[in-house]
Design a protein around this motif. Structure first.
Motif, PDB file in Angstrom:
ATOM      1  N   VAL A 282       0.880  -1.170   0.000  1.00 20.82           N
ATOM      2  CA  VAL A 282       0.000   0.000   0.000  1.00 20.82           C
ATOM      3  C   VAL A 282       0.919   1.222   0.000  1.00 20.82           C
ATOM      4  CG1 VAL A 282      -1.734   1.319   1.268  1.00 20.82           C
ATOM      5  CG2 VAL A 282      -1.817  -1.194   1.259  1.00 20.82           C
ATOM      6  N   VAL A 283       0.780   2.081  -0.996  1.00 24.01           N
ATOM      7  CA  VAL A 283       1.701   3.208  -1.155  1.00 24.01           C
ATOM      8  C   VAL A 283       0.998   4.528  -0.827  1.00 24.01           C
ATOM      9  CG1 VAL A 283       3.214   4.469  -2.725  1.00 24.01           C
ATOM     10  CG2 VAL A 283       2.992   1.968  -2.925  1.00 24.01           C
ATOM     11  N   VAL A 284       1.604   5.261   0.108  1.00 19.57           N
ATOM     12  CA  VAL A 284       1.141   6.596   0.484  1.00 19.57           C
ATOM     13  C   VAL A 284       2.236   7.581   0.089  1.00 19.57           C
ATOM     14  CG1 VAL A 284       0.423   8.131   2.349  1.00 19.57           C
ATOM     15  CG2 VAL A 284      -0.175   5.691   2.427  1.00 19.57           C
ATOM     16  N   THR A 285       1.908   8.529  -0.758  1.00 21.34           N
ATOM     17  CA  THR A 285       2.877   9.548  -1.161  1.00 21.34           C
ATOM     18  C   THR A 285       2.585  10.865  -0.444  1.00 21.34           C
ATOM     19  OG1 THR A 285       1.474   9.902  -3.124  1.00 21.34           O
ATOM     20  CG2 THR A 285       3.482   8.612  -3.416  1.00 21.34           C
ATOM     21  N   VAL A 286       3.641  11.627  -0.208  1.00 19.87           N
ATOM     22  CA  VAL A 286       3.532  12.975   0.339  1.00 19.87           C
ATOM     23  C   VAL A 286       4.253  13.885  -0.635  1.00 19.87           C
ATOM     24  CG1 VAL A 286       4.007  14.496   2.294  1.00 19.87           C
ATOM     25  CG2 VAL A 286       3.580  12.053   2.689  1.00 19.87           C
ATOM     26  N   SER A 287       3.500  14.795  -1.262  1.00 19.56           N
ATOM     27  CA  SER A 287       4.107  15.592  -2.328  1.00 19.56           C
ATOM     28  C   SER A 287       3.208  16.771  -2.688  1.00 19.56           C
ATOM     29  CB  SER A 287       4.302  14.731  -3.580  1.00 19.56           C
ATOM     30  OG  SER A 287       3.057  14.502  -4.221  1.00 19.56           O
ATOM     31  N   ALA A 288       3.734  17.623  -3.573  1.00 20.29           N
ATOM     32  CA  ALA A 288       2.947  18.739  -4.091  1.00 20.29           C
ATOM     33  C   ALA A 288       2.097  18.312  -5.286  1.00 20.29           C
ATOM     34  CB  ALA A 288       3.868  19.890  -4.485  1.00 20.29           C
ATOM     35  N   PHE A 293      -1.103  11.524 -10.250  1.00 17.85           N
ATOM     36  CA  PHE A 293       0.197  11.706 -10.892  1.00 17.85           C
ATOM     37  C   PHE A 293       1.122  10.545 -10.550  1.00 17.85           C
ATOM     38  CE2 PHE A 293       4.604  13.142 -10.793  1.00 17.85           C
ATOM     39  CZ  PHE A 293       4.751  13.670 -12.072  1.00 17.85           C
ATOM     40  N   TRP A 294       1.121  10.147  -9.271  1.00 18.50           N
ATOM     41  CA  TRP A 294       2.041   9.102  -8.819  1.00 18.50           C
ATOM     42  C   TRP A 294       1.455   7.704  -9.007  1.00 18.50           C
ATOM     43  CZ3 TRP A 294       6.654  10.936  -8.196  1.00 18.50           C
ATOM     44  CH2 TRP A 294       6.852  12.224  -7.690  1.00 18.50           C
ATOM     45  N   ASP A 295       0.131   7.631  -9.195  1.00 17.04           N
ATOM     46  CA  ASP A 295      -0.569   6.345  -9.192  1.00 17.04           C
ATOM     47  C   ASP A 295      -0.363   5.631  -7.851  1.00 17.04           C
ATOM     48  OD1 ASP A 295      -2.255   4.404 -10.212  1.00 17.04           O
ATOM     49  OD2 ASP A 295      -0.620   3.222 -11.039  1.00 17.04           O
ATOM     50  N   SER A 296      -0.322   6.418  -6.791  1.00 14.48           N
ATOM     51  CA  SER A 296      -0.224   5.855  -5.442  1.00 14.48           C
ATOM     52  C   SER A 296      -1.629   5.545  -4.932  1.00 14.48           C
ATOM     53  CB  SER A 296       0.471   6.837  -4.502  1.00 14.48           C
ATOM     54  OG  SER A 296      -0.152   8.108  -4.520  1.00 14.48           O
ATOM     55  N   ASP A 297      -1.707   4.769  -3.855  1.00 15.66           N
ATOM     56  CA  ASP A 297      -3.011   4.428  -3.288  1.00 15.66           C
ATOM     57  C   ASP A 297      -3.609   5.611  -2.534  1.00 15.66           C
ATOM     58  OD1 ASP A 297      -3.152   1.470  -3.916  1.00 15.66           O
ATOM     59  OD2 ASP A 297      -1.227   1.577  -2.868  1.00 15.66           O
ATOM     60  N   TYR A 298      -2.745   6.385  -1.895  1.00 18.07           N
ATOM     61  CA  TYR A 298      -3.164   7.583  -1.149  1.00 18.07           C
ATOM     62  C   TYR A 298      -2.084   8.642  -1.340  1.00 18.07           C
ATOM     63  CZ  TYR A 298      -6.150   4.187   1.277  1.00 18.07           C
ATOM     64  OH  TYR A 298      -7.053   3.196   1.575  1.00 18.07           O
ATOM     65  N   ASN A 299      -2.492   9.893  -1.283  1.00 21.76           N
ATOM     66  CA  ASN A 299      -1.516  10.980  -1.388  1.00 21.76           C
ATOM     67  C   ASN A 299      -1.895  12.096  -0.428  1.00 21.76           C
ATOM     68  OD1 ASN A 299       0.751  12.399  -2.934  1.00 21.76           O
ATOM     69  ND2 ASN A 299      -0.914  13.895  -3.131  1.00 21.76           N
TER      70      ASN A 299
END
Length: 346
Positions: A282-288, A293-299
Motif C-alpha cells: 500500500v503506497v502513500v505519497t507525500v508531495s505537491a 500523478f504518482w498512481d499511489s493508493d493515497y496521497n
C-alpha cells in the motif's frame, strides 16, 4: 485522548511559538556567530534528535558549502579519540528534548574540555544541564512532549535546526517558507487526519518502509522510528531508489510504503512506486502532486516549496498520525511503549 494524540494535533501551536522565539533571538545568534571561529558544524544527538541531526547536516552543507557532520552522541562518547580530528575547529549544535540525555551532555563536556569547541544547545526544557554548559542556549519548553514518544518535540526541534541554519546563513527564503508551512498547519492537520484514518481503517498492513531523500531523509528516518515506538510495528527507512537494493525482497501485501517524494526527476520515483505496488504494498505519497500523478493508493498533498527542507515539517505529521491511529486500532497504548524511557541517564 492519549497524550500522544494531543501532542500530535497541537504541534502547530508550538511551532508558531518556536518560530517567533527563535526569530526574536536573531541578533543574539548573529552576535554569537560573529565572535565564534569555526570551520565546520557538527550536529550531535540521540535517537529522534540524531535523526534530525542527519537532516540538519545535509541542509547546512547544501546551503553553505562548508563541511558539516552528524554524529550519534553515544558513538561520540564511546569513540571520542577517533573523532577528535573531525571535531577540531567545529561548532557543535545539540538538539535535545530533555537537555539531560547523558550521552549528549557528556560528549559536549568532553569536546569542550579537550578541544575548546563552542556549542549551541536546543532543548524543549528550561534550565537544563546541556543549556548550562552550552555557549548559546535555545529553550523551547512549549514543545516538550509529556508522552514517552516524541512527536510535537521532534517537529519543533526540526524547525529550530532549520531556523538556526537560515539565520546563520542569511537564508531569508528558507526562513520565510518555514513561516508559510506553519501557517498552513491547521488545514494540513485536518486533511492528513482524514487520510491517515482511511489508510488505517481500510488497509491491512503490519510493517512499514519510509522512503525519502536529501534534506528530509533524516526526519523521514524519524518517521520510521515513530512506527516502532507508537504502534510498535517493524519499520525501516531507506533512500527512495535504494529500497531496490535488497529491502525490496521483504516488501509484500502486508507492507505500507510511505514515500516523501522529491520534486526532481519524478519519472524515477514513479517507476519505483509502480514496483512497490507490484509487490503488493500500500503506497502513500507525500508531495505537491496529487495521487493520480504518482498512481499511489493515497496521497497527502502539500504546498510546493522552493526549499525542499521545508517539506519535512508537513511530512513528519503523516507517519505520526498513521502510527497513532494504528495503535488505537490495535489496542496499543501509544503513551507508554514497553521498555522505552523518554530519555537516557547513564
Amino acid at each position: 485522548m492519549f497524550k500522544t494524540g494531543y501532542e500530535i494535533l497541537n504541534q502547530y501551536e508550538a511551532l508558531k511559538k518556536t518560530y517567533d522565539y527563535i526569530l526574536g533571538k536573531k541578533k543574539e545568534i548573529k552576535d554569537f556567530q560573529a565572535k565564534t571561529n569555526y570551520k565546520s558544524v557538527t550536529f550531535i544527538g540521540c535517537g529522534s534528535s540524531y535523526c534530525l541531526c542527519k537532516s540538519a547536516e545535509v541542509s547546512y552543507k547544501l546551503r553553505s558549502g562548508m563541511p558539516a557532520n552528524s554524529i550519534a552522541a553515544g558513538d561520540l562518547l564511546v569513540n571520542f579519540p577517533a573523532y577528535k580530528k573531525l571535531l577540531e575547529n567545529t561548532l557543535l549544535i545539540a538538539p535535545s528534548r530533555s537537555g539531560s540525555t547523558s550521552e549528549v551532555v557528556l560528549s559536549v563536556e568532553m569536546a569542550k574540555a579537550e578541544l575548546g569547541v563552542p556549542c549551541i544547545s536546543i532543548a524543549a526544557k528550561q534550565e537544563t544541564k546541556l543549556g548550562e554548559i552550552a555557549d548559546l542556549s535555545i529553550e523551547i519548553p512549549w514543545a516538550f512532549d509529556e508522552s514517552v514518544c516524541q512527536t510535537r518535540t521532534v517537529t519543533n526541534l526540526y524547525l529550530a535546526d532549520l531556523l538556526l541554519i537560515g539565520i546563520m546563513l542569511d537564508d531569508t527564503s528558507l526562513v520565510e517558507e518555514l513561516e508559510q508551512a506553519i501557517k498552513a498547519g491547521e488545514e494540513h492537520i485536518n486533511r492528513t487526519r482524514e487520510i491517515a484514518r482511511e489508510v488505517v481503517d481500510n488497509e491491512e498492513w503490519q510493517k512499514v518502509v519510509v522512503l525519502a531523500d536529501a534534506e528530509i531523509a533524516g526526519i523521514a528516518e524519524e518517521g520510521a522510528l515513530a512506527f516502532n515506538e507508537i504502534c510498535q510495528l517493524p519499520s525501516n527507512y531507506y533512500h527512495i531508489l535504494d529500497v531496490r537494493h535488497g529491502p525490496m525482497v521483504l516488501i509484500n501485501g502486508k507492507t505500507l510504503a510511505l514515500v516523501g517524494c522529491s520534486p526532481d526527476n519524478e519519472s524515477y520515483q514513479k517507476d519505483l512506486i509502480k514496483d512497490l505496488k507490484a509487490k503488493g504494498a500500500v503506497v502513500v505519497t507525500v508531495s505537491a502532486r496529487d495521487a493520480s500523478f504518482w498512481d499511489s493508493d493515497y496521497n497527502v498533498e502539500i504546498p510546493r516549496y522552493k526549499n525542499f527542507a521545508v517539506n519535512g515539517v508537513p511530512f513528519i505529521l503523516v507517519p505520526q498520525l498513521l502510527s497513532y491511529f494504528k495503535a488505537l486500532k490495535a489496542g496499543v497504548n501509544p503513551d507508554e511503549p514497553t521498555g522505552l524511557d523518554p530519555w537516557i541517564k547513564l
